[in-house]
Design an enzyme around this catalytic site. Structure first.
Site, short mmCIF file in Angstrom:
data_model
loop_
_atom_site.label_atom_id
_atom_site.label_comp_id
_atom_site.label_asym_id
_atom_site.label_seq_id
_atom_site.Cartn_x
_atom_site.Cartn_y
_atom_site.Cartn_z
CG LEU A 37 42.95 32.63 34.79
CD1 LEU A 37 43.41 31.84 33.56
CD2 LEU A 37 41.49 33.03 34.65
CD GLU A 39 42.29 23.78 39.86
OE1 GLU A 39 41.36 23.12 39.37
OE2 GLU A 39 43.40 23.87 39.32
CG HIS A 41 38.83 31.62 36.55
ND1 HIS A 41 39.55 32.14 37.61
CD2 HIS A 41 37.87 32.53 36.27
CE1 HIS A 41 39.04 33.33 37.93
NE2 HIS A 41 38.03 33.58 37.15
CD GLN A 157 28.99 36.52 34.80
OE1 GLN A 157 29.34 37.62 35.22
NE2 GLN A 157 29.83 35.53 34.66
NE ARG A 191 35.28 41.86 43.02
CZ ARG A 191 34.57 41.80 41.89
NH1 ARG A 191 33.92 40.71 41.57
NH2 ARG A 191 34.52 42.84 41.08
#
Ligand code: AMP
Length: 287
Positions: A37, A39, A41, A157, A191
């Protein structure tokens, strides 16, 4: 001192806890993540916390949304760090199942959302959004949230999940929260750790190229090819551009003129990392 969050590993435990909360009349908020995680998230978690009586974060690296040559095995994971970040915010429960709990032997169901999923990221990641739709369907049935928050960074998404929720009559409200960026504009992503130092410096160009496209639009240009010309010029030399597109914000179909809210989206490969980002172009008359 941060409160301990309950860590639930099984579907049955999570469902029982959520049933109990809902029976007590609580609004259950949920943020689904693949962990590691940052910032970005955490901003979603804080957003959910504003509206929730009980807050659940799911941490699950979902194998069905990775292609066979993608980074499932090397995707970064650090559960203890995730747990302490979530406890500092005051999350009530973390649902962190293992793969066999979500996909036990004999699992054979698929969830496909047509149309929205074959464009942009779907074009180069066949099966990706099917995997996302499948895991979100399962997580909604397990966590049984009143609402769930997703990030604008993954705009496609979020649209797929809205469509899925509507089409399958999930009684879950979907909220979308803005993209959180590093100081130089790069959208935060788990990533980003794959980037070398040189790639990291170049990666800020994604946001700058989007901003340059936005500036052209703000100066009065409605022709998409002119806006994209600018974006592509600014991206050149950054990495391998997979796409730079302007599409309708609802349908994701390419547009020629920006008369309605339009998603300006890019995907660029840097060696081992594939980065995406987007901005929304809103004509003043459509705002
Ligand atoms: P992931 O762990 O990559 O599956 O992401 C989990 C959720 O966090 C998704 O709804 C993402 O869109 C969201 N998210 C990831 N990065 C960011 C960011 N930089 N800003 C806002 N939301 C993000």
């Amino acid at each position: 001192m941060a409160e301990r969050a309950l860590v639930l590993r099984t579907v049955g435990e999570m469902q029982a806890l959520s049933d109990e909360w809902r029976c007590q009349g609580h609004r259950v908020g949920c943020v689904t993540t693949m962990g590691y995680l940052h910032e970005g998230h955490l901003s979603l978690v804080r957003r959910a916390g504003r509206d929730a009586d009980r807050l659940v974060v799911t941490v699950f690296v979902n194998p069905t949304q990775f292609g066979p040559l993608e980074d499932f095995d090397r995707y970064p994971r650090d559960f203890e760090a995730d747990r302490s970040r979530l406890e500092a915010i005051g999350v009530d429960a973390i649902f962190a199942p293992d793969v066999a709990e979500i996909y036990p032997e004999g699992f054979s169901t698929r969830v496909e959302v047509d149309g929205l999923t074959d464009r942009l990221c779907g074009a180069s990641r066949p099966g990706h959004f099917g995997g996302v739709a499948l895991v979100v369907t399962k997580l909604f049935n397990v966590v049984k949230p009143t609402f769930a928050v997703f990030g604008q960074k993954d705009a496609q998404q979020a649209l797929v999940i809205r469509r899925l929720t509507k089409d399958l009559d999930f009684d879950v409200e979907i909220l979308v929260s803005p993209s959180i960026r590093e100081c130089d504009g790069l959208a935060k992503s788990s990533r980003n750790v794959y980037l070398t130092e040189v790639e990291r410096r170049r990666s800020a160009r994604l946001f700058h190229a989007l901003q340059a496209g936005m500036s052209v639009f703000r100066r009065g240009e409605k022709r998409v090819d002119r806006v994209l010309e600018q974006v592509r010029a600014d991206l050149s030399g950054s990495g391998e551009v997979e796409y730079a597109e302007a599409v309708d914000l609802e349908t994701l179909r390419p547009v020629e003129r920006i008369e309605e809210p339009t998603l300006l989206a890019v995907a660029v490969r840097f060696g081992g990392a594939r980065l995406i980002d987007n901005l929304i172009l809103r004509p003043p008359e459509a705002a």
